[in-house]
Scaffold this motif. Structure first.
Motif, PDB file in Angstrom:
ATOM      1  N   ALA A  42     -38.045-110.336 -80.681  1.00 43.23           N
ATOM      2  CA  ALA A  42     -37.222-109.665 -81.478  1.00 43.23           C
ATOM      3  C   ALA A  42     -36.192-108.481 -80.486  1.00 43.23           C
ATOM      4  O   ALA A  42     -35.059-108.550 -80.802  1.00 43.23           O
ATOM      5  N   GLY A  43     -36.928-107.629 -79.776  1.00 48.68           N
ATOM      6  CA  GLY A  43     -35.775-106.779 -79.090  1.00 48.68           C
ATOM      7  C   GLY A  43     -36.712-105.891 -78.136  1.00 48.68           C
ATOM      8  O   GLY A  43     -37.858-105.924 -78.369  1.00 48.68           O
ATOM      9  N   TYR A  44     -36.073-105.478 -77.212  1.00 49.80           N
ATOM     10  CA  TYR A  44     -36.513-104.512 -76.193  1.00 49.80           C
ATOM     11  C   TYR A  44     -35.391-103.445 -75.869  1.00 49.80           C
ATOM     12  O   TYR A  44     -34.320-103.511 -76.003  1.00 49.80           O
ATOM     13  N   ALA A  45     -35.984-102.197 -75.299  1.00 57.42           N
ATOM     14  CA  ALA A  45     -35.053-101.276 -75.000  1.00 57.42           C
ATOM     15  C   ALA A  45     -35.841-100.257 -74.109  1.00 57.42           C
ATOM     16  O   ALA A  45     -37.127-100.068 -74.083  1.00 57.42           O
ATOM     17  N   VAL A  46     -35.062 -99.643 -73.124  1.00 58.73           N
ATOM     18  CA  VAL A  46     -35.432 -98.683 -72.263  1.00 58.73           C
ATOM     19  C   VAL A  46     -34.535 -97.219 -72.587  1.00 58.73           C
ATOM     20  O   VAL A  46     -33.284 -97.518 -72.553  1.00 58.73           O
ATOM     21  N   ILE A  47     -35.372 -96.256 -72.906  1.00 63.33           N
ATOM     22  CA  ILE A  47     -34.520 -94.837 -73.276  1.00 63.33           C
ATOM     23  C   ILE A  47     -34.740 -93.970 -72.421  1.00 63.33           C
ATOM     24  O   ILE A  47     -36.082 -93.666 -71.978  1.00 63.33           O
ATOM     25  N   ASP A  48     -33.859 -93.059 -71.914  1.00 64.05           N
ATOM     26  CA  ASP A  48     -34.050 -91.954 -70.826  1.00 64.05           C
ATOM     27  C   ASP A  48     -33.493 -90.587 -71.350  1.00 64.05           C
ATOM     28  O   ASP A  48     -32.341 -90.305 -71.543  1.00 64.05           O
ATOM     29  N   GLY A  49     -34.294 -89.745 -71.600  1.00 60.98           N
ATOM     30  CA  GLY A  49     -34.047 -88.482 -72.277  1.00 60.98           C
ATOM     31  C   GLY A  49     -33.427 -87.682 -71.093  1.00 60.98           C
ATOM     32  O   GLY A  49     -33.951 -87.774 -69.902  1.00 60.98           O
ATOM     33  N   VAL A  50     -32.422 -86.870 -71.460  1.00 63.76           N
ATOM     34  CA  VAL A  50     -31.757 -86.121 -70.621  1.00 63.76           C
ATOM     35  C   VAL A  50     -32.576 -84.894 -70.388  1.00 63.76           C
ATOM     36  O   VAL A  50     -33.062 -84.166 -71.222  1.00 63.76           O
ATOM     37  N   THR A  51     -32.662 -84.231 -68.952  1.00 61.05           N
ATOM     38  CA  THR A  51     -33.574 -83.041 -68.750  1.00 61.05           C
ATOM     39  C   THR A  51     -32.958 -81.845 -69.661  1.00 61.05           C
ATOM     40  O   THR A  51     -31.973 -81.793 -69.425  1.00 61.05           O
ATOM     41  N   ASP A  52     -33.907 -81.200 -70.214  1.00 59.79           N
ATOM     42  CA  ASP A  52     -33.481 -79.908 -70.973  1.00 59.79           C
ATOM     43  C   ASP A  52     -32.821 -78.963 -70.171  1.00 59.79           C
ATOM     44  O   ASP A  52     -33.377 -78.556 -68.935  1.00 59.79           O
ATOM     45  N   TRP A 100     -23.231 -77.773 -76.874  1.00 55.72           N
ATOM     46  CA  TRP A 100     -23.854 -78.855 -76.358  1.00 55.72           C
ATOM     47  C   TRP A 100     -24.936 -78.360 -75.504  1.00 55.72           C
ATOM     48  O   TRP A 100     -25.903 -79.063 -75.247  1.00 55.72           O
ATOM     49  N   LYS A 101     -25.269 -77.179 -75.174  1.00 51.48           N
ATOM     50  CA  LYS A 101     -26.449 -76.792 -74.172  1.00 51.48           C
ATOM     51  C   LYS A 101     -27.651 -77.007 -74.972  1.00 51.48           C
ATOM     52  O   LYS A 101     -28.900 -76.920 -74.440  1.00 51.48           O
ATOM     53  N   VAL A 102     -27.399 -76.934 -76.307  1.00 51.44           N
ATOM     54  CA  VAL A 102     -29.062 -77.007 -76.984  1.00 51.44           C
ATOM     55  C   VAL A 102     -29.380 -78.329 -77.844  1.00 51.44           C
ATOM     56  O   VAL A 102     -29.985 -78.584 -78.642  1.00 51.44           O
ATOM     57  N   ARG A 103     -28.227 -79.180 -77.451  1.00 49.82           N
ATOM     58  CA  ARG A 103     -28.227 -80.371 -77.882  1.00 49.82           C
ATOM     59  C   ARG A 103     -29.315 -81.504 -77.149  1.00 49.82           C
ATOM     60  O   ARG A 103     -29.542 -81.202 -76.074  1.00 49.82           O
ATOM     61  N   GLY A 104     -30.048 -82.233 -77.741  1.00 48.43           N
ATOM     62  CA  GLY A 104     -30.906 -83.321 -77.017  1.00 48.43           C
ATOM     63  C   GLY A 104     -29.893 -84.431 -76.755  1.00 48.43           C
ATOM     64  O   GLY A 104     -29.154 -84.723 -77.329  1.00 48.43           O
ATOM     65  N   GLY A 105     -30.495 -85.132 -75.653  1.00 53.90           N
ATOM     66  CA  GLY A 105     -29.591 -86.207 -75.277  1.00 53.90           C
ATOM     67  C   GLY A 105     -30.315 -87.434 -74.490  1.00 53.90           C
ATOM     68  O   GLY A 105     -31.497 -87.039 -74.131  1.00 53.90           O
ATOM     69  N   CYS A 106     -29.910 -88.626 -74.644  1.00 54.01           N
ATOM     70  CA  CYS A 106     -30.416 -89.570 -73.920  1.00 54.01           C
ATOM     71  C   CYS A 106     -29.692 -90.950 -73.598  1.00 54.01           C
ATOM     72  O   CYS A 106     -28.649 -90.671 -74.232  1.00 54.01           O
ATOM     73  N   THR A 107     -29.902 -91.691 -72.648  1.00 53.01           N
ATOM     74  CA  THR A 107     -29.120 -93.141 -72.599  1.00 53.01           C
ATOM     75  C   THR A 107     -30.133 -94.165 -73.457  1.00 53.01           C
ATOM     76  O   THR A 107     -31.369 -93.789 -73.835  1.00 53.01           O
ATOM     77  N   VAL A 108     -29.579 -95.277 -73.672  1.00 56.31           N
ATOM     78  CA  VAL A 108     -30.097 -96.456 -74.215  1.00 56.31           C
ATOM     79  C   VAL A 108     -29.630 -97.523 -73.516  1.00 56.31           C
ATOM     80  O   VAL A 108     -28.630 -97.710 -73.310  1.00 56.31           O
ATOM     81  N   MET A 109     -30.720 -98.547 -73.070  1.00 54.32           N
ATOM     82  CA  MET A 109     -30.105 -99.964 -72.841  1.00 54.32           C
ATOM     83  C   MET A 109     -31.140-101.065 -73.672  1.00 54.32           C
ATOM     84  O   MET A 109     -32.545-100.831 -73.630  1.00 54.32           O
ATOM     85  N   ALA A 110     -30.492-101.489 -74.447  1.00 54.19           N
ATOM     86  CA  ALA A 110     -31.184-102.333 -75.739  1.00 54.19           C
ATOM     87  C   ALA A 110     -30.664-103.682 -75.545  1.00 54.19           C
ATOM     88  O   ALA A 110     -29.549-103.903 -75.130  1.00 54.19           O
ATOM     89  N   ALA A 111     -31.778-104.817 -75.558  1.00 53.02           N
ATOM     90  CA  ALA A 111     -31.493-106.021 -75.842  1.00 53.02           C
ATOM     91  C   ALA A 111     -31.954-106.619 -77.172  1.00 53.02           C
ATOM     92  O   ALA A 111     -33.338-106.493 -77.383  1.00 53.02           O
ATOM     93  N   LEU A 112     -31.209-106.877 -77.896  1.00 50.55           N
ATOM     94  CA  LEU A 112     -31.615-107.175 -79.333  1.00 50.55           C
ATOM     95  C   LEU A 112     -31.417-108.651 -79.802  1.00 50.55           C
ATOM     96  O   LEU A 112     -30.237-109.441 -79.239  1.00 50.55           O
ATOM     97  N   GLN A 113     -32.366-109.329 -80.232  1.00 47.89           N
ATOM     98  CA  GLN A 113     -32.017-110.805 -80.419  1.00 47.89           C
ATOM     99  C   GLN A 113     -31.578-110.703 -81.882  1.00 47.89           C
ATOM    100  O   GLN A 113     -32.379-110.287 -82.844  1.00 47.89           O
TER     101      GLN A 113
END
Length: 339
Positions: free
Chosen positions: A29-39, A111-124
């Motif tokens: 169905a699908g896969y992903a890697v998510i990387d949270g930005v250092t606080d 922006w200094k108090v926002r959470g952040g991340c990257t995403v790499m997703a593979a969706l079927q």
């Protein structure tokens, strides 16, 4: 699916619970890697530092989205209608998470108090595999087709760190001391050093700024000098967020933080499922693409990098290096063999 391997390790020794990476595996169905930005400043939501909160929020949202592709009754917002639709969905979920935490206005205004991340997703999606990325996590398809968009902004702060590290080393200091001072400059910038710190000496700061600016011009000759100076003076903590999702800036880059992501920062590819044999998703804690498939191959590549350049001031230049308390970064790998 014939075979699956997954591995994730946090960077801080003895504290696996602080890993800001996440991954999603829903077979066929699908896969992903998510990387949270250092606080940047200790901001917490839901009992977690902001980057981990963003990572876990996007992980759950991605799981639900992948499952929705198999449900004909799923809401329209969760039906795949191109890469921008998926990114808007994740953005809306993260924005709602701020609302639920009573922090929307604060995040909107600073922006200094926002959470952040990257995403790499593979969706079927039907007979297609839709790959969607925001940020610098990567994917390799069939062992040779790699998509990973690294941001030049990191080269600027990495060069700032390298020049600081080398300056202290040339003065006769031990590597661990060099690590600490280079981290202070990279994180806070030359204009925000703690009074009395080794990095607060005005003459030293002038020399660091001169060396870092020269290195940046040589490495990125087409970038306006003003952008280099802004990052050198204000560092990751006080300056980098001004470039996230800022389309008018040469060093601008994309990231998920609950606020709009420009289309130019969304990368996507489409494959026929019938053509895919292997998928490998990874966060940027892996500085070298492995020669083969699987956790063992990627961990061998990781060990090679650590042996060659543990401080990350050489061929694997980075904004951080490995110290006696932490590795350079969290790292995550998901490998799927379909045949």
């Amino acid at each position: 699916m014939k075979h699956l391997e997954a591995f994730s390790m946090g960077k801080k020794f003895g504290h696996p619970e602080l890993n800001e990476d996440s991954f999603v595996v829903i077979p066929d169905a699908g896969y992903a890697v998510i990387d949270g930005v250092t606080d940047r400043n200790g901001t917490r939501y839901g009992g977690m530092l902001s980057g981990q909160f963003a990572s876990r929020t996007v992980k759950r949202a991605t799981e639900l989205y992948i499952l929705a592709q198999t449900d004909p009754k799923a809401p329209e917002a969760m039906r795949y209608a191109g890469p921008a639709s998926f990114v808007r969905y994740l953005t809306d979920v993260l924005r709602q998470a701020y609302v639920d935490e009573g922090a929307y206005e604060a995040a909107r205004d600073d922006w200094k108090v926002r959470g952040g991340c990257t995403v790499m997703a593979a969706l079927q999606v039907g007979d297609k595999l839709e790959v969607v990325a925001v940020g610098d996590s990567g994917i390799r398809v069939n062992g040779n087709d790699v998509l990973q968009v690294l941001k030049p902004l990191d080269d600027v702060t990495g060069l700032l760190r390298r020049e600081t590290w080398n300056l202290f080393k040339a003065a006769g200091y031990a590597p661990d001391f060099c690590d600490m001072q280079a981290a202070a400059i990279t994180w806070r910038g030359t204009k925000n050093q703690e009074p009395g710190a080794p990095t607060a000496d005005p003459a030293l700061l002038v020399e660091i700024e001169k060396r870092a600016l020269a290195a940046c011009h040589a490495h990125l000759p087409d970038v306006p000098e003003a952008e280099f100076i802004e990052l050198i003076e204000h560092g990751i903590m006080h300056g980098q967020g001004n470039f996230q999702n800022a389309g008018e800036r040469a060093l601008g880059y994309g990231g998920l933080d609950g606020f709009p992501v420009l289309d130019k920062y969304i990368d996507a590819r489409t494959y026929r499922m019938a053509d895919i044999e292997t998928l490998e998703l990874f966060s940027d804690g892996y500085f070298k693409i492995a020669e083969g498939f699987g956790v063992a191959a990627w961990e061998a590549a990781f060990r090679e990098v650590e042996a060659i350049d543990p401080h990350k001031i050489g061929p694997y230049l980075s904004t951080k290096g490995t110290t006696d308390t932490a590795l350079t970064d969290d790292r995550t790998y998901v490998g799927i063999a379909l045949r």
